[in-house]
Design a protein around this motif. Structure first.
Motif, PDB file in Angstrom:
ATOM      1  N   ILE A 143       0.866  -1.198   0.000  1.00 40.72           N
ATOM      2  CA  ILE A 143       0.000   0.000   0.000  1.00 40.72           C
ATOM      3  C   ILE A 143       0.894   1.237   0.000  1.00 40.72           C
ATOM      4  CG2 ILE A 143      -1.821   1.262   1.219  1.00 40.72           C
ATOM      5  CD1 ILE A 143      -2.476  -1.416   2.645  1.00 40.72           C
ATOM      6  N   TYR A 144       0.621   2.123  -0.945  1.00 44.64           N
ATOM      7  CA  TYR A 144       1.419   3.343  -1.086  1.00 44.64           C
ATOM      8  C   TYR A 144       0.545   4.588  -0.954  1.00 44.64           C
ATOM      9  CZ  TYR A 144       5.332   0.769  -3.180  1.00 44.64           C
ATOM     10  OH  TYR A 144       6.388  -0.061  -3.404  1.00 44.64           O
ATOM     11  N   VAL A 145       1.181   5.693  -0.570  1.00 42.59           N
ATOM     12  CA  VAL A 145       0.559   7.009  -0.754  1.00 42.59           C
ATOM     13  C   VAL A 145       1.551   7.914  -1.472  1.00 42.59           C
ATOM     14  CG1 VAL A 145      -1.035   6.971   1.203  1.00 42.59           C
ATOM     15  CG2 VAL A 145       1.286   7.838   1.526  1.00 42.59           C
ATOM     16  N   SER A 146       1.002   8.857  -2.231  1.00 43.17           N
ATOM     17  CA  SER A 146       1.847   9.850  -2.890  1.00 43.17           C
ATOM     18  C   SER A 146       1.977  11.083  -1.987  1.00 43.17           C
ATOM     19  CB  SER A 146       1.250  10.243  -4.242  1.00 43.17           C
ATOM     20  OG  SER A 146      -0.023  10.851  -4.072  1.00 43.17           O
ATOM     21  N   GLY A 147       3.040  11.832  -2.198  1.00 41.54           N
ATOM     22  CA  GLY A 147       3.212  13.124  -1.517  1.00 41.54           C
ATOM     23  C   GLY A 147       3.272  13.001  -0.013  1.00 41.54           C
ATOM     24  N   THR A 148       2.820  14.057   0.657  1.00 41.45           N
ATOM     25  CA  THR A 148       2.711  14.044   2.115  1.00 41.45           C
ATOM     26  C   THR A 148       1.244  14.245   2.469  1.00 41.45           C
ATOM     27  OG1 THR A 148       3.091  16.434   2.247  1.00 41.45           O
ATOM     28  CG2 THR A 148       5.026  15.003   2.443  1.00 41.45           C
ATOM     29  N   LEU A 149       0.850  13.757   3.632  1.00 36.86           N
ATOM     30  CA  LEU A 149      -0.557  13.835   4.031  1.00 36.86           C
ATOM     31  C   LEU A 149      -0.737  14.826   5.174  1.00 36.86           C
ATOM     32  CD1 LEU A 149      -1.689  10.090   3.875  1.00 36.86           C
ATOM     33  CD2 LEU A 149      -1.942  11.877   2.144  1.00 36.86           C
TER      34      LEU A 149
ATOM     35  N   THR B 265      -2.886  -2.050  -8.573  1.00 38.20           N
ATOM     36  CA  THR B 265      -4.015  -2.983  -8.627  1.00 38.20           C
ATOM     37  C   THR B 265      -5.309  -2.294  -8.197  1.00 38.20           C
ATOM     38  OG1 THR B 265      -3.315  -3.711  -6.428  1.00 38.20           O
ATOM     39  CG2 THR B 265      -2.667  -5.088  -8.306  1.00 38.20           C
ATOM     40  N   ALA B 266      -5.201  -1.248  -7.359  1.00 35.97           N
ATOM     41  CA  ALA B 266      -6.359  -0.485  -6.909  1.00 35.97           C
ATOM     42  C   ALA B 266      -5.891   0.903  -6.513  1.00 35.97           C
ATOM     43  CB  ALA B 266      -7.029  -1.164  -5.707  1.00 35.97           C
ATOM     44  N   ALA B 267      -6.787   1.870  -6.565  1.00 38.23           N
ATOM     45  CA  ALA B 267      -6.419   3.225  -6.141  1.00 38.23           C
ATOM     46  C   ALA B 267      -7.646   3.996  -5.691  1.00 38.23           C
ATOM     47  CB  ALA B 267      -5.728   3.987  -7.282  1.00 38.23           C
ATOM     48  N   ILE B 268      -7.392   5.013  -4.863  1.00 38.55           N
ATOM     49  CA  ILE B 268      -8.435   5.954  -4.419  1.00 38.55           C
ATOM     50  C   ILE B 268      -7.717   7.276  -4.166  1.00 38.55           C
ATOM     51  CG2 ILE B 268      -8.193   5.317  -1.955  1.00 38.55           C
ATOM     52  CD1 ILE B 268     -11.275   5.675  -1.722  1.00 38.55           C
ATOM     53  N   ASP B 269      -8.407   8.375  -4.372  1.00 37.78           N
ATOM     54  CA  ASP B 269      -7.768   9.634  -3.985  1.00 37.78           C
ATOM     55  C   ASP B 269      -8.163   9.970  -2.554  1.00 37.78           C
ATOM     56  OD1 ASP B 269     -10.413  10.319  -4.816  1.00 37.78           O
ATOM     57  OD2 ASP B 269      -9.800  12.402  -5.110  1.00 37.78           O
ATOM     58  N   VAL B 270      -7.245  10.582  -1.833  1.00 37.69           N
ATOM     59  CA  VAL B 270      -7.460  10.847  -0.407  1.00 37.69           C
ATOM     60  C   VAL B 270      -8.139  12.198  -0.268  1.00 37.69           C
ATOM     61  CG1 VAL B 270      -6.391  11.009   1.863  1.00 37.69           C
ATOM     62  CG2 VAL B 270      -5.427   9.471   0.149  1.00 37.69           C
TER      63      VAL B 270
ATOM     64  N   ASP C 282      -8.904  16.501   2.165  1.00 34.61           N
ATOM     65  CA  ASP C 282      -8.531  17.574   1.226  1.00 34.61           C
ATOM     66  C   ASP C 282      -7.115  17.493   0.644  1.00 34.61           C
ATOM     67  OD1 ASP C 282     -10.993  19.069   1.273  1.00 34.61           O
ATOM     68  OD2 ASP C 282     -10.458  19.707   3.296  1.00 34.61           O
ATOM     69  N   ASP C 283      -6.381  16.399   0.908  1.00 38.84           N
ATOM     70  CA  ASP C 283      -5.022  16.325   0.350  1.00 38.84           C
ATOM     71  C   ASP C 283      -5.014  16.025  -1.143  1.00 38.84           C
ATOM     72  OD1 ASP C 283      -3.238  16.867   2.491  1.00 38.84           O
ATOM     73  OD2 ASP C 283      -3.803  14.945   3.379  1.00 38.84           O
ATOM     74  N   TYR C 284      -5.937  15.181  -1.572  1.00 37.87           N
ATOM     75  CA  TYR C 284      -6.007  14.764  -2.985  1.00 37.87           C
ATOM     76  C   TYR C 284      -4.726  14.099  -3.459  1.00 37.87           C
ATOM     77  CZ  TYR C 284     -10.348  17.055  -2.541  1.00 37.87           C
ATOM     78  OH  TYR C 284     -11.600  17.381  -2.074  1.00 37.87           O
ATOM     79  N   GLU C 285      -4.042  13.430  -2.527  1.00 35.02           N
ATOM     80  CA  GLU C 285      -2.977  12.516  -2.928  1.00 35.02           C
ATOM     81  C   GLU C 285      -3.625  11.190  -3.319  1.00 35.02           C
ATOM     82  OE1 GLU C 285      -0.008  13.270  -3.445  1.00 35.02           O
ATOM     83  OE2 GLU C 285       0.250  15.159  -2.361  1.00 35.02           O
ATOM     84  N   LEU C 286      -2.856  10.306  -3.928  1.00 35.63           N
ATOM     85  CA  LEU C 286      -3.383   8.995  -4.278  1.00 35.63           C
ATOM     86  C   LEU C 286      -2.900   7.955  -3.279  1.00 35.63           C
ATOM     87  CD1 LEU C 286      -3.029   8.881  -8.182  1.00 35.63           C
ATOM     88  CD2 LEU C 286      -4.959   9.663  -6.785  1.00 35.63           C
ATOM     89  N   CYS C 287      -3.818   7.080  -2.883  1.00 34.37           N
ATOM     90  CA  CYS C 287      -3.478   5.900  -2.097  1.00 34.37           C
ATOM     91  C   CYS C 287      -3.719   4.721  -3.029  1.00 34.37           C
ATOM     92  CB  CYS C 287      -4.364   5.825  -0.850  1.00 34.37           C
ATOM     93  SG  CYS C 287      -4.115   4.320   0.110  1.00 34.37           S
ATOM     94  N   PHE C 288      -2.712   3.879  -3.221  1.00 31.97           N
ATOM     95  CA  PHE C 288      -2.891   2.793  -4.191  1.00 31.97           C
ATOM     96  C   PHE C 288      -2.154   1.534  -3.732  1.00 31.97           C
ATOM     97  CE2 PHE C 288       1.354   2.997  -6.078  1.00 31.97           C
ATOM     98  CZ  PHE C 288       1.742   4.297  -5.820  1.00 31.97           C
ATOM     99  N   THR C 289      -2.504   0.441  -4.348  1.00 36.33           N
ATOM    100  CA  THR C 289      -1.877  -0.831  -4.020  1.00 36.33           C
ATOM    101  C   THR C 289      -1.167  -1.372  -5.253  1.00 36.33           C
ATOM    102  OG1 THR C 289      -3.923  -2.015  -4.566  1.00 36.33           O
ATOM    103  CG2 THR C 289      -3.615  -1.392  -2.267  1.00 36.33           C
ATOM    104  N   ALA C 290      -0.106  -2.121  -5.027  1.00 32.51           N
ATOM    105  CA  ALA C 290       0.652  -2.683  -6.144  1.00 32.51           C
ATOM    106  C   ALA C 290       1.362  -3.953  -5.687  1.00 32.51           C
ATOM    107  CB  ALA C 290       1.687  -1.669  -6.643  1.00 32.51           C
ATOM    108  N   ASP C 291       1.550  -4.857  -6.630  1.00 32.18           N
ATOM    109  CA  ASP C 291       2.310  -6.073  -6.345  1.00 32.18           C
ATOM    110  C   ASP C 291       3.731  -5.683  -5.928  1.00 32.18           C
ATOM    111  OD1 ASP C 291       4.093  -8.431  -6.990  1.00 32.18           O
ATOM    112  OD2 ASP C 291       2.129  -9.291  -7.454  1.00 32.18           O
ATOM    113  N   PRO C 292       4.278  -6.348  -4.882  1.00 30.77           N
ATOM    114  CA  PRO C 292       5.632  -5.997  -4.415  1.00 30.77           C
ATOM    115  C   PRO C 292       6.694  -6.100  -5.523  1.00 30.77           C
ATOM    116  CG  PRO C 292       4.590  -7.528  -2.892  1.00 30.77           C
ATOM    117  CD  PRO C 292       3.641  -7.378  -4.038  1.00 30.77           C
TER     118      PRO C 292
END
Ligand code: ADP
Ligand code: MG
Length: 320
Positions: free
Chosen positions: A153-159, A202-207, A257-267
């Protein structure tokens, strides 16, 4: 200034170079889809005093309402193409409209979106809806539902920066740390990242409503569980300096209100993702892993912790 003069003056930028056969001015816009691509449609409404403070600059309101929609397109891996705008105004103030339209078109032009239509009405409260249409290679849209056991599980930027910025604005702190204030006023939609994640995530959502709440939605859609290590959640030095480590982390986990992406990916994609981070000059941080079962478990330096407040929801007040 009547409705039609208002539309002509503020919302009729030419859009013929964006696969638009017919833009503002007729009963509807005529758009030309590209073969081999699916269309993604999103819409978001912002209401004065609910989604932004009443005294927020009109240009920032315009920028934000476009950006929050672009963020939804980004989360699906899409390329933004066209937008429509429905606006209800208490009065037609030319200065306000000029600034609003400048902010709206700044975001639209930055991401290659053409405003192709809308609706303009008078009402008691400022309410703005923007719809954005985007596209993506056929059948390749990233959804919330594709996370698999073992994915990272990843997030982009800072939250937390934007929620902190909003808090400062609400307390009248207009000259607080610029990074925090600007992250609320001018959210950066991760459109380039989203498109690069097609075939990788594999999946994503914006925060938009807070990490804990939004990751919870992804897990539900994916029928999966997750463990995250909250000490790995990326915080800006400005957030930590303004609120202290403990509160900064709480804001980062539950503030919206950050609008960063939280997503999942195969290791197996970890290295590719770090190269992507470098090429986009963007932080991509692994914060946890997907497991089987249900629910989200938070660890702090390996020890289970409970996080209060699952983020903002409309109509969540007790009803009578
Ligand atoms: P109708 O009555 O057929 O719905 P309108 O008179 O509401 O049409 O709108 C005239 C044209 O102006 C339409 O092309 C519509 O899409 C466009 N339009 C109306 N309001 C806006 C706006 N705020 N921004 C952009 N285009 C708008
Ligand atoms: Mg009509």
């Amino acid at each position: 200034m009547d409705e039609f003069e208002l539309i002509r003056q503020f919302f009729s930028h030419s859009a013929l170079d964006h696969n638009v056969r017919l833009g503002v001015g007729d009963d509807g816009a005529v758009l030309v889809p590209e073969p081999g691509r699916d269309i993604i449609a999103v819409v978001d409404t912002v209401v004065d005093s609910v989604h932004f403070p009443s005294d927020l600059d009109a240009a920032d309101i315009g920028y934000r309402v476009m950006a929050v929609n672009l963020s939804d397109i980004a989360a699906m891996g899409g390329r933004p193409r066209w937008a429509t705008l429905a606006i209800t105004l208490a009065s037609a103030n030319a200065t306000w409209l000029k600034q609003f339209s400048a902010g709206l078109f700044a975001a639209a032009e930055e991401f290659g979106v053409a405003l192709v239509g809308g609706d303009t009405t008078r009402g008691q409260q400022l309410v703005i809806s923007v719809q954005v249409l985007g596209d993506v290679p056929a059948k390749r849209a990233i959804t919330r539902g594709g996370a698999r056991t073992g994915d990272d599980i990843y997030v982009s930027g800072t939250l937390g920066d934007a929620a902190a910025g909003l808090r400062l604005l609400q307390q009248g702190g207009k000259d607080g740390p610029a990074r925090l204030l600007n992250r609320f006023r001018r959210p950066v939609a991760r459109v380039g990242l989203g498109q690069a994640l097609v075939g990788l995530a594999t999946a994503a959502i914006d925060v938009s409503d807070g990490l804990i709440g939004d990751l919870g939605k992804l897990l539900e859609a994916s029928a999966s569980a997750a463990i995250i290590e909250i000490s790995n959640v990326p915080l800006s030095t400005e957030l930590q300096a303004a609120f202290g480590d403990k509160q900064a982390l709480q804001i980062a986990l539950t503030g919206g209100d950050d609008y960063e992406l939280c997503f999942t990916a195969d290791p197996c994609n970890a290295e590719t993702l770090q190269q992507l981070a470098t090429s986009q000059d963007l932080l991509l941080t692994k914060i946890g892993v997907i497991g089987s079962g249900k629910g989200l478990q938070c660890l702090r330096e390996g020890q289970p912790v409970e996080i209060a407040d699952p983020g903002y929801r409309h109509f969540s007040e007790p009803t009578e």
